[in-house]
Design a protein around this motif. Structure first.
Motif, PDB file in Angstrom:
ATOM      1  N   TYR A   1       0.865  -1.183   0.000  1.00 35.37           N
ATOM      2  CA  TYR A   1       0.000   0.000   0.000  1.00 35.37           C
ATOM      3  C   TYR A   1       0.898   1.227   0.000  1.00 35.37           C
ATOM      4  O   TYR A   1       1.743   1.408   0.885  1.00 35.37           O
ATOM      5  CB  TYR A   1      -0.927   0.004   1.222  1.00 35.37           C
ATOM      6  N   VAL A   2       0.735   2.057  -1.029  1.00 37.24           N
ATOM      7  CA  VAL A   2       1.639   3.196  -1.233  1.00 37.24           C
ATOM      8  C   VAL A   2       0.859   4.511  -1.159  1.00 37.24           C
ATOM      9  O   VAL A   2      -0.114   4.714  -1.881  1.00 37.24           O
ATOM     10  CB  VAL A   2       2.342   3.101  -2.606  1.00 37.24           C
ATOM     11  N   VAL A   3       1.314   5.389  -0.276  1.00 31.93           N
ATOM     12  CA  VAL A   3       0.749   6.741  -0.170  1.00 31.93           C
ATOM     13  C   VAL A   3       1.703   7.701  -0.878  1.00 31.93           C
ATOM     14  O   VAL A   3       2.882   7.787  -0.523  1.00 31.93           O
ATOM     15  CB  VAL A   3       0.577   7.161   1.304  1.00 31.93           C
ATOM     16  N   GLY A   4       1.218   8.395  -1.890  1.00 33.00           N
ATOM     17  CA  GLY A   4       2.025   9.386  -2.594  1.00 33.00           C
ATOM     18  C   GLY A   4       1.922  10.723  -1.877  1.00 33.00           C
ATOM     19  O   GLY A   4       0.828  11.261  -1.706  1.00 33.00           O
ATOM     20  N   LEU A   5       3.054  11.237  -1.422  1.00 32.49           N
ATOM     21  CA  LEU A   5       3.090  12.509  -0.692  1.00 32.49           C
ATOM     22  C   LEU A   5       3.662  13.594  -1.607  1.00 32.49           C
ATOM     23  O   LEU A   5       4.745  13.434  -2.163  1.00 32.49           O
ATOM     24  CB  LEU A   5       3.965  12.364   0.560  1.00 32.49           C
TER      25      LEU A   5
ATOM     26  N   GLU B   1       7.988   8.864   9.344  1.00 33.27           N
ATOM     27  CA  GLU B   1       9.160   8.057   9.718  1.00 33.27           C
ATOM     28  C   GLU B   1       9.186   7.795  11.221  1.00 33.27           C
ATOM     29  O   GLU B   1       9.536   6.693  11.659  1.00 33.27           O
ATOM     30  CB  GLU B   1      10.448   8.757   9.273  1.00 33.27           C
ATOM     31  N   LYS B   2       8.812   8.804  12.010  1.00 36.08           N
ATOM     32  CA  LYS B   2       8.776   8.639  13.467  1.00 36.08           C
ATOM     33  C   LYS B   2       7.773   7.565  13.890  1.00 36.08           C
ATOM     34  O   LYS B   2       7.910   6.952  14.945  1.00 36.08           O
ATOM     35  CB  LYS B   2       8.412   9.964  14.159  1.00 36.08           C
ATOM     36  N   LEU B   3       6.753   7.357  13.050  1.00 41.32           N
ATOM     37  CA  LEU B   3       5.732   6.335  13.326  1.00 41.32           C
ATOM     38  C   LEU B   3       6.147   4.963  12.783  1.00 41.32           C
ATOM     39  O   LEU B   3       5.365   4.014  12.799  1.00 41.32           O
ATOM     40  CB  LEU B   3       4.389   6.762  12.718  1.00 41.32           C
TER      41      LEU B   3
ATOM     42  N   PRO C   1       3.838  -1.451   7.322  1.00 38.39           N
ATOM     43  CA  PRO C   1       2.508  -1.853   6.834  1.00 38.39           C
ATOM     44  C   PRO C   1       2.092  -1.139   5.542  1.00 38.39           C
ATOM     45  O   PRO C   1       1.386  -1.704   4.710  1.00 38.39           O
ATOM     46  CB  PRO C   1       1.568  -1.476   7.981  1.00 38.39           C
ATOM     47  N   TYR C   2       2.504   0.084   5.393  1.00 40.68           N
ATOM     48  CA  TYR C   2       2.352   0.834   4.135  1.00 40.68           C
ATOM     49  C   TYR C   2       3.605   1.678   3.991  1.00 40.68           C
ATOM     50  O   TYR C   2       4.424   1.749   4.918  1.00 40.68           O
ATOM     51  CB  TYR C   2       1.085   1.710   4.143  1.00 40.68           C
ATOM     52  N   CYS C   3       3.815   2.287   2.839  1.00 34.87           N
ATOM     53  CA  CYS C   3       4.979   3.162   2.691  1.00 34.87           C
ATOM     54  C   CYS C   3       4.539   4.495   2.079  1.00 34.87           C
ATOM     55  O   CYS C   3       3.439   4.605   1.513  1.00 34.87           O
ATOM     56  CB  CYS C   3       6.069   2.509   1.842  1.00 34.87           C
TER      57      CYS C   3
ATOM     58  N   ASN D   1       3.549  22.395  15.408  1.00 39.01           N
ATOM     59  CA  ASN D   1       3.211  21.368  16.407  1.00 39.01           C
ATOM     60  C   ASN D   1       1.851  20.719  16.143  1.00 39.01           C
ATOM     61  O   ASN D   1       1.460  19.775  16.826  1.00 39.01           O
ATOM     62  CB  ASN D   1       3.288  21.931  17.840  1.00 39.01           C
ATOM     63  N   ARG D   2       1.123  21.216  15.133  1.00 41.47           N
ATOM     64  CA  ARG D   2      -0.147  20.565  14.729  1.00 41.47           C
ATOM     65  C   ARG D   2       0.116  19.353  13.832  1.00 41.47           C
ATOM     66  O   ARG D   2      -0.723  18.463  13.720  1.00 41.47           O
ATOM     67  CB  ARG D   2      -1.032  21.552  13.943  1.00 41.47           C
ATOM     68  N   ILE D   3       1.279  19.340  13.165  1.00 45.75           N
ATOM     69  CA  ILE D   3       1.552  18.317  12.155  1.00 45.75           C
ATOM     70  C   ILE D   3       1.539  16.885  12.709  1.00 45.75           C
ATOM     71  O   ILE D   3       0.906  16.009  12.118  1.00 45.75           O
ATOM     72  CB  ILE D   3       2.881  18.614  11.412  1.00 45.75           C
ATOM     73  N   PRO D   4       2.198  16.605  13.857  1.00 40.88           N
ATOM     74  CA  PRO D   4       2.166  15.232  14.365  1.00 40.88           C
ATOM     75  C   PRO D   4       0.747  14.709  14.570  1.00 40.88           C
ATOM     76  O   PRO D   4       0.459  13.542  14.252  1.00 40.88           O
ATOM     77  CB  PRO D   4       2.913  15.328  15.703  1.00 40.88           C
ATOM     78  N   PHE D   5      -0.148  15.558  15.091  1.00 45.71           N
ATOM     79  CA  PHE D   5      -1.543  15.148  15.309  1.00 45.71           C
ATOM     80  C   PHE D   5      -2.226  14.809  13.978  1.00 45.71           C
ATOM     81  O   PHE D   5      -2.919  13.795  13.858  1.00 45.71           O
ATOM     82  CB  PHE D   5      -2.307  16.276  16.029  1.00 45.71           C
ATOM     83  N   LEU D   6      -2.022  15.653  12.966  1.00 45.76           N
ATOM     84  CA  LEU D   6      -2.651  15.444  11.657  1.00 45.76           C
ATOM     85  C   LEU D   6      -2.117  14.184  10.986  1.00 45.76           C
ATOM     86  O   LEU D   6      -2.873  13.415  10.367  1.00 45.76           O
ATOM     87  CB  LEU D   6      -2.410  16.665  10.750  1.00 45.76           C
ATOM     88  N   VAL D   7      -0.810  13.948  11.117  1.00 52.50           N
ATOM     89  CA  VAL D   7      -0.206  12.754  10.524  1.00 52.50           C
ATOM     90  C   VAL D   7      -0.700  11.492  11.231  1.00 52.50           C
ATOM     91  O   VAL D   7      -1.008  10.493  10.577  1.00 52.50           O
ATOM     92  CB  VAL D   7       1.341  12.850  10.560  1.00 52.50           C
ATOM     93  N   LYS D   8      -0.787  11.529  12.554  1.00 51.17           N
ATOM     94  CA  LYS D   8      -1.249  10.348  13.309  1.00 51.17           C
ATOM     95  C   LYS D   8      -2.669   9.959  12.910  1.00 51.17           C
ATOM     96  O   LYS D   8      -3.008   8.775  12.829  1.00 51.17           O
ATOM     97  CB  LYS D   8      -1.178  10.615  14.819  1.00 51.17           C
ATOM     98  N   SER D   9      -3.498  10.962  12.669  1.00 49.45           N
ATOM     99  CA  SER D   9      -4.877  10.706  12.257  1.00 49.45           C
ATOM    100  C   SER D   9      -4.913   9.968  10.911  1.00 49.45           C
ATOM    101  O   SER D   9      -5.639   8.996  10.733  1.00 49.45           O
ATOM    102  CB  SER D   9      -5.622  12.039  12.158  1.00 49.45           C
ATOM    103  N   LEU D  10      -4.092  10.431   9.958  1.00 49.31           N
ATOM    104  CA  LEU D  10      -4.010   9.776   8.653  1.00 49.31           C
ATOM    105  C   LEU D  10      -3.361   8.402   8.778  1.00 49.31           C
ATOM    106  O   LEU D  10      -3.756   7.457   8.090  1.00 49.31           O
ATOM    107  CB  LEU D  10      -3.210  10.639   7.675  1.00 49.31           C
ATOM    108  N   HIS D  11      -2.371   8.291   9.650  1.00 44.19           N
ATOM    109  CA  HIS D  11      -1.665   7.020   9.873  1.00 44.19           C
ATOM    110  C   HIS D  11      -2.658   5.908  10.238  1.00 44.19           C
ATOM    111  O   HIS D  11      -2.579   4.797   9.711  1.00 44.19           O
ATOM    112  CB  HIS D  11      -0.631   7.229  10.986  1.00 44.19           C
TER     113      HIS D  11
END
Length: 205
Positions: free
Chosen positions: A7-11, A27-29, A110-112, A184-194
């Motif tokens: 499963y590939v997420v294009g950023l 990467e931190k996740l 699990p995905y990249c 500092n909002r970015i980690p929260f937004l990324v975790k939600s998508l993760h």
């Protein structure tokens, strides 16, 4: 076509939008991130077939004395020559694409995430299952990129004109991170998508 069983997420996102900050959070996740800029540098390393072809075509003056690519000189050579630019892109783009596909197959998370600044412009959305766009107002793009690179705002504006518009990028997105506030909002937004991507990738596998 997206890679079988991966499963590939294009950023992607415009210059100065904050793609690298978002990449680092994935990467931190524990998510494998393939950076197209790194791959593009790898395919023209000293001794690679691609670099040998470039030197044969443009002459050895596009190489430094140590045999590495003189990027600044090569850029000058193709800057105002569309035919040479097409030749160079025709050589480099397939090599980068092939190496990215190989890198995807070697991922173990699990995905990249496939981070490509020109994902949409170069029609590489066919390689991914989902498109994540990092977005911010254009005035903020110019301010950030100028501050980061020490570049003139006019140069940043020229780079932006060579990319698709903000509106077109958003239209191509499955998911959007609006990076117009404190970082500092970015980690929260990324975790939600993760969480979503873990679910999507489990279904694909």
């Amino acid at each position: 076509m997206p890679q079988a069983n991966k499963y590939v997420v294009g950023l992607t996102g415009g210059i100065g939008s904050g793609k690298s900050v978002v990449s680092q959070e994935f990467e931190k996740l524990g998510i494998d991130v393939i950076d197209a800029d790194v791959v593009a540098r790898d395919v023209v390393k000293t001794g690679t077939p691609v670099l040998n072809e470039i030197a044969a075509h443009f002459g050895s003056e596009v190489l430094h004395s140590d045999g590495s690519l003189n990027r600044a000189l090569l850029r000058q050579r193709v800057f105002n020559d569309d035919a040479e630019k097409r030749w160079l892109n025709g050589l480099i783009h397939p090599a980068v694409r092939e190496q990215m596909m190989t890198a995807i197959q070697h991922t173990t998370s699990p995905y990249c995430v496939l981070a490509v600044p020109l994902l949409i412009e170069n029609n590489l959305t066919t390689m991914v299952d989902r498109v994540l766009v990092v977005d911010c107002p254009e005035t903020l793009q110019i301010e950030r990129a100028s501050r980061r690179d020490g570049s003139d705002s006019k140069l940043i504006e020229n780079i932006m004109r060579a990319q698709i518009s903000r509106k077109e990028r958003i239209k191509a997105a499955d998911d959007i991170i609006l990076n117009d506030g404190p970082l500092n909002r970015i980690p929260f937004l990324v975790k939600s998508l993760h969480s979503q991507y873990l679910s999507f990738s489990a279904t694909k596998r």
